[in-house]
Design a protein around this motif. Structure first.
Motif, PDB file in Angstrom:
ATOM      1  N   ILE A 405       1.369 -11.752 -11.995  1.00  0.00           N
ATOM      2  CA  ILE A 405       1.600 -11.084 -13.057  1.00  0.00           C
ATOM      3  C   ILE A 405       3.199 -10.317 -13.086  1.00  0.00           C
ATOM      4  O   ILE A 405       3.794 -10.506 -13.901  1.00  0.00           O
ATOM      5  N   PRO A 406       3.623  -9.820 -11.732  1.00  0.00           N
ATOM      6  CA  PRO A 406       5.028  -9.255 -12.142  1.00  0.00           C
ATOM      7  C   PRO A 406       6.111 -10.465 -12.348  1.00  0.00           C
ATOM      8  O   PRO A 406       7.051  -9.969 -12.762  1.00  0.00           O
ATOM      9  N   LEU A 407       5.766 -11.591 -11.888  1.00  0.00           N
ATOM     10  CA  LEU A 407       6.845 -12.525 -11.888  1.00  0.00           C
ATOM     11  C   LEU A 407       6.602 -12.842 -13.254  1.00  0.00           C
ATOM     12  O   LEU A 407       7.724 -13.034 -14.026  1.00  0.00           O
ATOM     13  N   ALA A 408       5.528 -13.363 -13.775  1.00  0.00           N
ATOM     14  CA  ALA A 408       5.547 -13.675 -15.301  1.00  0.00           C
ATOM     15  C   ALA A 408       6.114 -12.559 -16.218  1.00  0.00           C
ATOM     16  O   ALA A 408       6.650 -12.991 -17.383  1.00  0.00           O
ATOM     17  N   ALA A 409       5.830 -11.533 -16.084  1.00  0.00           N
ATOM     18  CA  ALA A 409       6.490 -10.430 -16.911  1.00  0.00           C
ATOM     19  C   ALA A 409       7.981 -10.521 -16.768  1.00  0.00           C
ATOM     20  O   ALA A 409       8.932  -9.902 -17.531  1.00  0.00           O
ATOM     21  N   LYS A 410       8.808 -10.977 -15.778  1.00  0.00           N
ATOM     22  CA  LYS A 410      10.145 -11.561 -15.774  1.00  0.00           C
ATOM     23  C   LYS A 410      10.524 -12.772 -16.095  1.00  0.00           C
ATOM     24  O   LYS A 410      11.383 -13.202 -15.660  1.00  0.00           O
ATOM     25  N   ASN A 411       9.469 -13.472 -16.789  1.00  0.00           N
ATOM     26  CA  ASN A 411       9.811 -14.741 -17.516  1.00  0.00           C
ATOM     27  C   ASN A 411       9.764 -15.935 -16.690  1.00  0.00           C
ATOM     28  O   ASN A 411      10.079 -16.985 -17.062  1.00  0.00           O
ATOM     29  N   VAL A 412       9.057 -15.656 -15.505  1.00  0.00           N
ATOM     30  CA  VAL A 412       8.849 -16.930 -14.677  1.00  0.00           C
ATOM     31  C   VAL A 412       7.635 -17.471 -15.158  1.00  0.00           C
ATOM     32  O   VAL A 412       6.741 -17.264 -15.472  1.00  0.00           O
ATOM     33  N   PRO A 413       7.664 -18.991 -15.407  1.00  0.00           N
ATOM     34  CA  PRO A 413       6.863 -19.808 -16.102  1.00  0.00           C
ATOM     35  C   PRO A 413       5.619 -20.034 -15.242  1.00  0.00           C
ATOM     36  O   PRO A 413       5.799 -19.903 -13.823  1.00  0.00           O
ATOM     37  N   THR A 414       4.293 -20.363 -15.604  1.00  0.00           N
ATOM     38  CA  THR A 414       3.283 -20.587 -14.616  1.00  0.00           C
ATOM     39  C   THR A 414       2.375 -21.563 -15.240  1.00  0.00           C
ATOM     40  O   THR A 414       2.409 -21.992 -16.382  1.00  0.00           O
ATOM     41  N   ILE A 415       1.654 -22.098 -14.188  1.00  0.00           N
ATOM     42  CA  ILE A 415       0.621 -22.772 -14.536  1.00  0.00           C
ATOM     43  C   ILE A 415      -0.532 -22.232 -13.762  1.00  0.00           C
ATOM     44  O   ILE A 415      -0.462 -21.249 -12.850  1.00  0.00           O
ATOM     45  N   ARG A 416      -1.848 -22.760 -14.169  1.00  0.00           N
ATOM     46  CA  ARG A 416      -3.089 -22.106 -13.375  1.00  0.00           C
ATOM     47  C   ARG A 416      -4.180 -23.377 -13.314  1.00  0.00           C
ATOM     48  O   ARG A 416      -4.285 -23.964 -14.178  1.00  0.00           O
ATOM     49  N   LEU A 417      -4.232 -23.580 -12.318  1.00  0.00           N
ATOM     50  CA  LEU A 417      -5.669 -24.452 -11.900  1.00  0.00           C
ATOM     51  C   LEU A 417      -6.869 -23.723 -11.797  1.00  0.00           C
ATOM     52  O   LEU A 417      -7.350 -22.997 -10.644  1.00  0.00           O
ATOM     53  N   ASN A 418      -7.549 -23.616 -12.853  1.00  0.00           N
ATOM     54  CA  ASN A 418      -8.748 -22.779 -12.843  1.00  0.00           C
ATOM     55  C   ASN A 418      -9.814 -23.376 -12.172  1.00  0.00           C
ATOM     56  O   ASN A 418     -10.436 -24.407 -12.520  1.00  0.00           O
ATOM     57  N   GLN A 419     -10.413 -22.605 -11.385  1.00  0.00           N
ATOM     58  CA  GLN A 419     -11.893 -23.023 -10.509  1.00  0.00           C
ATOM     59  C   GLN A 419     -13.022 -22.469 -11.258  1.00  0.00           C
ATOM     60  O   GLN A 419     -13.058 -21.583 -11.961  1.00  0.00           O
ATOM     61  N   ASN A 420     -14.056 -23.320 -10.991  1.00  0.00           N
ATOM     62  CA  ASN A 420     -15.348 -22.797 -11.287  1.00  0.00           C
ATOM     63  C   ASN A 420     -15.538 -21.628 -10.696  1.00  0.00           C
ATOM     64  O   ASN A 420     -15.882 -21.419  -9.572  1.00  0.00           O
TER      65      ASN A 420
END
Ligand code: ZN
Ligand code: ZN
Length: 469
Positions: A405-420
């Motif tokens: 979250i703190p990185l994304a707030a500074k414009n760092v791009p993200t992916i997420r591998l969503n688990q069950n």
């Protein structure tokens, strides 16, 4: 620790003699082939499980700021060295330490009965034994309507509903309100203590702990106790029968001053653009009731094992792959905030970030939030992951995991591998978060997905970064 054997046993990687695609495709055939080999190797490897077994057994529960969390940092550093990462470091920071202490809790009227509860993070101790009448609130909204001083000398109990088990963990944010802010309303009513229904989807008699939210930089000044779902059901039935209830409670949980925590950082240095960082990780701290296997020993193990498998390729990917084992996540993302602050000037070089922190069941979906021109590469990653049962989800989904979250707030791009997340809120923050809940094959599927996805992202020239707003 002896992890090298698991690596050398499991890995038989070589880059095939496939010519790179002559036309300027976004990802070449050699890279695709290497990613597929990583998947196969990871599925046969038990490195991920060995890591989470080692962490939960050799270190045990790892409350943020505790001596145990310090041992976990030493463990992480040793693990990184043994697995052959190029750079291993620990970045310390200071934080206030909250200790659970001891709790005694029982129903004393209409009859004597033990209640199963635990303090919520940030709760104050009881000054003396509290024996008081219980005022029942059906949900957090009912408690929010309480008038100033209305609960003087009473123990408030805020009920709620059992969370519905779901793949996505839907409903957690909403249910969590009673845990996060219930105390603020109980204090306005001048209650002596607050009990809340555990935030969970189980019907076992373990309470779920977790952190409360601060209010104007202040923590609760009363004891706040989560009780198990079956105990909450019981109090609801007594209330519905019109039976006056009273509870006896004593708790010694409290804040104990400043201590050290830290983030453990393991780097595989990129072979062509080492300044560019693809960051993955999990959090090293856990709540103290269980051994932090699914939250978040699994995430630490999945991401470390994935990077370790990539490290056995004949050549390092172009970009640096950084595994961060974040400290003090549970008590307010303190490690994540410390990382973002310390690396503030270099966040522009963090080209992609993601965290594994939703248990240990299989991954079913890949979502992203990157520069739209980079979406075709994310789609290619999705194709490589599809034999693992993973579907490509949204391309404008903010997130990446709590510590991101703190990185994304500074414009760092993200992916997420969503688990069950079907079992996640049965176990979350309870004494039942232990190693036996992890299926080694499901964990290996996670490692396979991370290894392939992170390799392809790190060996790419595609820029994931969005233009600055
Ligand atoms: Zn977590
Ligand atoms: Zn947690």
């Amino acid at each position: 620790m002896q992890f090298i054997k698991y690596l050398t046993l499991g890995v038989a990687l070589s880059v095939g003699n496939i010519n790179a695609d002559a036309n300027e495709s976004i990802v070449d055939e050699t890279q695709i082939e290497t990613a597929k080999q990583l998947v196969q190797t990871a599925l046969k490897s038990d490195l991920g499980f060995q890591i989470v077994e080692s962490l939960t057994t050799e270190v045990g529960p790892r409350l943020a700021g505790s001596e145990a969390e310090k041992r976990a940092r030493a463990w992480g550093k040793e693990l990184g060295e043994e697995l052959g990462f190029d750079r291993v470091s620990v970045e310390e920071f200071t934080m206030p330490f909250w200790d659970r202490g001891e709790l005694e809790l029982s129903l004393t009227s209409p009859y004597q009965q033990a209640l199963y509860g635990t303090a919520l993070g940030g709760a104050a101790p009881s000054k003396k034994n509290i024996n008081a009448d219980v005022v029942y609130f059906r949900d957090i909204h009912a408690l929010m309507g309480v008038a100033e001083g209305q609960l003087k000398g009473k123990i408030a109990f805020v009920d709620g509903d059992l969370m519905v088990k779901s793949q996505t963990g839907a409903g957690y944010g909403q249910a969590n309100q009673r845990r996060r802010v219930g105390w603020q309303h109980a204090e306005r009513g001048k209650a002596s203590a607050l009990m809340v229904r555990s935030v969970g989807s189980d019907s076992h008699r373990f309470p779920h702990t977790g952190m409360m939210s601060k209010n104007d930089d202040k923590w609760a000044s009363i004891p706040v106790i989560a009780i198990s779902n079956p105990d909450a059901d019981h109090l609801r039935r007594l209330h519905n029968l019109g039976k006056p209830m009273s509870v006896e409670l004593s708790s010694s949980s409290k804040w104990k001053g400043e201590v050290n925590s830290g983030n453990v950082i393991l780097d595989l240095v990129g072979s062509e653009t080492p300044e560019e960082i693809v960051l993955i990780g999990g959090h090293l701290d856990s709540w103290d009731l269980g051994t932090g296997a699914v939250d978040d020993g699994a995430g630490v193990a999945i991401t470390t094992a994935a990077a370790a498998l990539i490290s056995k390729l004949p050549k390092r990917p172009k970009r640096t792959i950084r595994v961060v084992m974040f400290g003090a996540e549970e008590v307010g993302l303190l490690g994540a905030r410390a990382y973002a602050k310390k690396h503030e000037d270099n966040l522009k070089n963090h080209v992609l970030a993601t965290e594994s922190d939703f248990g240990a069941q299989t991954i079913w979906q890949l979502v992203s939030n990157v520069n739209s021109e980079a979406n075709p590469l994310i789609d290619e990653i999705g194709k490589v992951l599809s034999p693992l049962g993973i579907v490509r989800g949204g391309s404008e989904v903010p997130g990446g995991g709590p510590d991101i979250i703190p990185l994304a707030a500074k414009n760092v791009p993200t992916i997420r591998l969503n688990q069950n997340g079907m079992d996640y809120f049965d176990l979350h923050h309870t004494p039942d978060d232990t190693l036996d809940k992890i299926d080694p094959e499901e964990l290996a599927q996670n490692v396979a997905a991370y290894a392939a996805a992170i390799y392809l992202a790190a060996d790419s020239d595609v820029d994931f970064r969005k233009p600055l707003p």
